[in-house]
Design a protein around this motif. Sequence first.
Motif, PDB file in Angstrom:
ATOM      1  N   ARG A 109       1.762   8.458  24.366  1.00  0.00           N
ATOM      2  CA  ARG A 109       2.417   8.125  25.468  1.00  0.00           C
ATOM      3  C   ARG A 109       2.053   6.364  25.661  1.00  0.00           C
ATOM      4  N   TYR A 110       0.433   6.519  25.390  1.00  0.00           N
ATOM      5  CA  TYR A 110       0.018   4.498  25.774  1.00  0.00           C
ATOM      6  C   TYR A 110       0.684   4.124  24.097  1.00  0.00           C
ATOM      7  N   ARG A 111       1.667   4.771  23.281  1.00  0.00           N
ATOM      8  CA  ARG A 111       2.514   3.901  21.458  1.00  0.00           C
ATOM      9  C   ARG A 111       3.435   4.444  22.290  1.00  0.00           C
ATOM     10  N   GLN A 112       4.094   4.925  22.975  1.00  0.00           N
ATOM     11  CA  GLN A 112       5.860   5.121  23.768  1.00  0.00           C
ATOM     12  C   GLN A 112       6.075   3.701  24.810  1.00  0.00           C
ATOM     13  N   SER A 113       4.724   3.510  25.624  1.00  0.00           N
ATOM     14  CA  SER A 113       4.352   2.866  26.464  1.00  0.00           C
ATOM     15  C   SER A 113       4.898   1.256  25.483  1.00  0.00           C
ATOM     16  N   LEU A 114       4.044   0.996  24.040  1.00  0.00           N
ATOM     17  CA  LEU A 114       4.176  -0.185  23.787  1.00  0.00           C
ATOM     18  C   LEU A 114       5.953  -0.261  23.547  1.00  0.00           C
ATOM     19  N   ASP A 115       6.346   0.378  23.013  1.00  0.00           N
ATOM     20  CA  ASP A 115       7.740   0.942  22.213  1.00  0.00           C
ATOM     21  C   ASP A 115       8.834  -0.023  24.268  1.00  0.00           C
ATOM     22  N   GLU A 116       8.227   0.560  24.820  1.00  0.00           N
ATOM     23  CA  GLU A 116       9.039  -0.248  26.136  1.00  0.00           C
ATOM     24  C   GLU A 116       8.752  -1.160  26.605  1.00  0.00           C
ATOM     25  N   GLN A 117       7.335  -1.578  26.441  1.00  0.00           N
ATOM     26  CA  GLN A 117       7.038  -3.372  27.097  1.00  0.00           C
ATOM     27  C   GLN A 117       7.444  -4.084  25.819  1.00  0.00           C
ATOM     28  N   ALA A 118       7.162  -4.136  24.389  1.00  0.00           N
ATOM     29  CA  ALA A 118       7.528  -4.544  23.153  1.00  0.00           C
ATOM     30  C   ALA A 118       8.226  -3.965  22.573  1.00  0.00           C
ATOM     31  N   PRO A 119       8.811  -4.070  22.827  1.00  0.00           N
ATOM     32  CA  PRO A 119      10.606  -3.651  21.425  1.00  0.00           C
ATOM     33  C   PRO A 119      10.662  -3.805  20.568  1.00  0.00           C
ATOM     34  N   ASP A 120      10.425  -5.367  20.267  1.00  0.00           N
ATOM     35  CA  ASP A 120      10.516  -6.379  19.824  1.00  0.00           C
ATOM     36  C   ASP A 120       9.352  -6.253  18.373  1.00  0.00           C
ATOM     37  N   ALA A 121       8.060  -5.673  18.896  1.00  0.00           N
ATOM     38  CA  ALA A 121       6.700  -5.983  17.978  1.00  0.00           C
ATOM     39  C   ALA A 121       6.819  -5.860  16.725  1.00  0.00           C
ATOM     40  N   ALA A 122       6.212  -6.511  15.895  1.00  0.00           N
ATOM     41  CA  ALA A 122       6.204  -5.820  14.033  1.00  0.00           C
ATOM     42  C   ALA A 122       5.807  -4.856  14.493  1.00  0.00           C
ATOM     43  N   VAL A 123       5.801  -4.845  13.483  1.00  0.00           N
ATOM     44  CA  VAL A 123       5.445  -2.929  12.664  1.00  0.00           C
ATOM     45  C   VAL A 123       4.401  -3.052  11.951  1.00  0.00           C
ATOM     46  N   HIS A 124       3.273  -2.591  12.224  1.00  0.00           N
ATOM     47  CA  HIS A 124       2.259  -2.786  11.277  1.00  0.00           C
ATOM     48  C   HIS A 124       1.760  -1.327  10.792  1.00  0.00           C
ATOM     49  N   ASP A 125       2.260  -0.865  10.024  1.00  0.00           N
ATOM     50  CA  ASP A 125       3.439   0.555   8.623  1.00  0.00           C
ATOM     51  C   ASP A 125       1.463   0.087   7.528  1.00  0.00           C
ATOM     52  N   LYS A 126       0.563   0.883   8.341  1.00  0.00           N
ATOM     53  CA  LYS A 126      -0.608   0.043   8.002  1.00  0.00           C
ATOM     54  C   LYS A 126      -1.344   1.534   8.271  1.00  0.00           C
ATOM     55  N   GLU A 127      -2.238   2.442   7.434  1.00  0.00           N
ATOM     56  CA  GLU A 127      -3.106   3.468   8.044  1.00  0.00           C
ATOM     57  C   GLU A 127      -4.549   2.995   8.209  1.00  0.00           C
ATOM     58  N   PHE A 128      -4.985   4.255   8.694  1.00  0.00           N
ATOM     59  CA  PHE A 128      -6.376   3.820   9.550  1.00  0.00           C
ATOM     60  C   PHE A 128      -7.330   3.712   8.819  1.00  0.00           C
TER      61      PHE A 128
END
Length: 89
Positions: A68-87
């Motif tokens: 849900r937190y990740r979905q909220s980021l899509d809603e609140q910051a739809p143009d955010a850069a993608v950080h495509d790295k493993e933890f």
Amino acid sequence: MDDDLDDMDRDTLIGEVKKLRAGIRAHRDTTGHDLCWHHPDLWGLLPEKIEPAIAVPPWPKFIRGCIRYRQSLDEQAPDAAVHDKEFNG
């Protein structure tokens, strides 16, 4: 709770505001996987030094919250850069 502020002079208060702003900026500028972590360094800026009494949800509820937190980021910051790295913690 904030009675310590009453005894601070102007210069001390300005120093306190700058310290708090730096902490807020560090939290604000968190990105990538670091968004998922709690931030005791931010809490440490408070004058009362207590160990927070956190409660951790069971795994299924915790993971649903993460989703849900990740979905909220899509809603609140739809143009955010993608950080495509493993933890790698």
